[in-house]
Write a protein that holds these residues in place. Sequence first.
Motif, short mmCIF file in Angstrom:
data_model
loop_
_atom_site.label_atom_id
_atom_site.label_comp_id
_atom_site.label_asym_id
_atom_site.label_seq_id
_atom_site.Cartn_x
_atom_site.Cartn_y
_atom_site.Cartn_z
N TRP A 35 -14.92 -6.07 62.88
CA TRP A 35 -15.88 -5.31 62.10
C TRP A 35 -15.32 -5.05 60.70
N ASN A 36 -16.16 -5.21 59.70
CA ASN A 36 -15.73 -5.04 58.31
C ASN A 36 -16.84 -4.35 57.52
N LEU A 37 -16.80 -3.02 57.51
CA LEU A 37 -17.82 -2.24 56.81
C LEU A 37 -17.35 -1.90 55.41
N ASN A 38 -18.29 -1.87 54.46
CA ASN A 38 -17.98 -1.52 53.08
C ASN A 38 -19.04 -0.58 52.51
N PRO A 39 -19.18 0.61 53.09
CA PRO A 39 -20.22 1.53 52.60
C PRO A 39 -20.02 1.93 51.14
N GLN A 40 -18.78 1.88 50.65
CA GLN A 40 -18.52 2.24 49.25
C GLN A 40 -19.23 1.31 48.28
N LYS A 41 -19.60 0.12 48.75
CA LYS A 41 -20.32 -0.83 47.89
C LYS A 41 -21.83 -0.60 47.91
N GLU A 42 -22.27 0.28 48.81
CA GLU A 42 -23.70 0.59 48.92
C GLU A 42 -23.90 2.10 48.85
N ALA A 43 -23.22 2.74 47.91
CA ALA A 43 -23.19 4.20 47.85
C ALA A 43 -24.58 4.81 47.71
N HIS A 44 -25.51 4.07 47.12
CA HIS A 44 -26.86 4.61 46.92
C HIS A 44 -27.57 4.91 48.24
N LEU A 45 -27.13 4.28 49.32
CA LEU A 45 -27.77 4.49 50.62
C LEU A 45 -27.51 5.88 51.18
N PHE A 46 -26.51 6.57 50.65
CA PHE A 46 -26.05 7.82 51.25
C PHE A 46 -26.29 9.04 50.37
N LEU A 47 -27.04 8.85 49.27
CA LEU A 47 -27.20 9.93 48.30
C LEU A 47 -28.09 11.06 48.79
N ASP A 48 -28.99 10.78 49.72
CA ASP A 48 -29.99 11.78 50.12
C ASP A 48 -29.50 12.73 51.20
N ASN A 49 -28.31 12.50 51.72
CA ASN A 49 -27.82 13.31 52.85
C ASN A 49 -26.42 13.84 52.53
N PRO A 50 -26.25 15.18 52.44
CA PRO A 50 -24.93 15.72 52.08
C PRO A 50 -23.84 15.39 53.10
N HIS A 51 -24.23 15.26 54.38
CA HIS A 51 -23.25 14.87 55.40
C HIS A 51 -22.77 13.44 55.14
N HIS A 52 -23.70 12.57 54.80
CA HIS A 52 -23.34 11.19 54.48
C HIS A 52 -22.45 11.13 53.25
#
Length: 223
Positions: A35-52
Amino acid sequence: MNFLSHYYFERHNPDHNIVIGVVLPDFVKNAHKDWNLNPQKEAHLFLDNPHHQSLLCGWERHLEVDKLFHSSDFFITRTATLKQLLLPSLQSGPVKPFFLAHIGLELMLDHLLTIEGRININRFYEQLQQANTPELQSFLNLAGIKDLDHFLRFLNNFISSRYLLSYQKIENITYALNRICMRLWENPFQEEQLEQLTEILLLFRGQLQKDYLSIFKEIESKL
């Protein structure tokens, strides 16, 4: 760096989402090596949730700490020292000396933090449990995890086992190194080599213990 060394930088952080975030990249890899996740490259996906956002903040802190650690003089010199200590015992077998020195150094840093009481391992596990929520699951889904149920089984087992408490004993560091090498090679060590490895780690600990905190102070000053 390994789990407890990453936690060291967040040991006073009350945000349990950041705390689990700083170990989440390693959790994902330990749950499934491919598994190779890179959420830092899709930061816009997590802007709406403070937990995210907190989880992503922790994830990014992990990447930054690893970058600083692996580029430091401390890492270069200490892995070279441990490699030289290991070479005589690795004349036979498949294990690569630099690989073993690399992970050996990281586990020894965790070991020293544990035996010197620099971190509260039980508090670490408490914060992991607090962060084991639907928000974590939705974060991982957005990040593109392949099999959430598989990851959650890994996470729940990790929390319930309290395995990191065993790092107080040097022979358990040898055991952990053997288990890691078994993921890459079949029968990585002979029994005699494992005994030698424990002796080498004890010798290395005596050298490392004098100034190991310097790398934590160096990284902390740059975060």
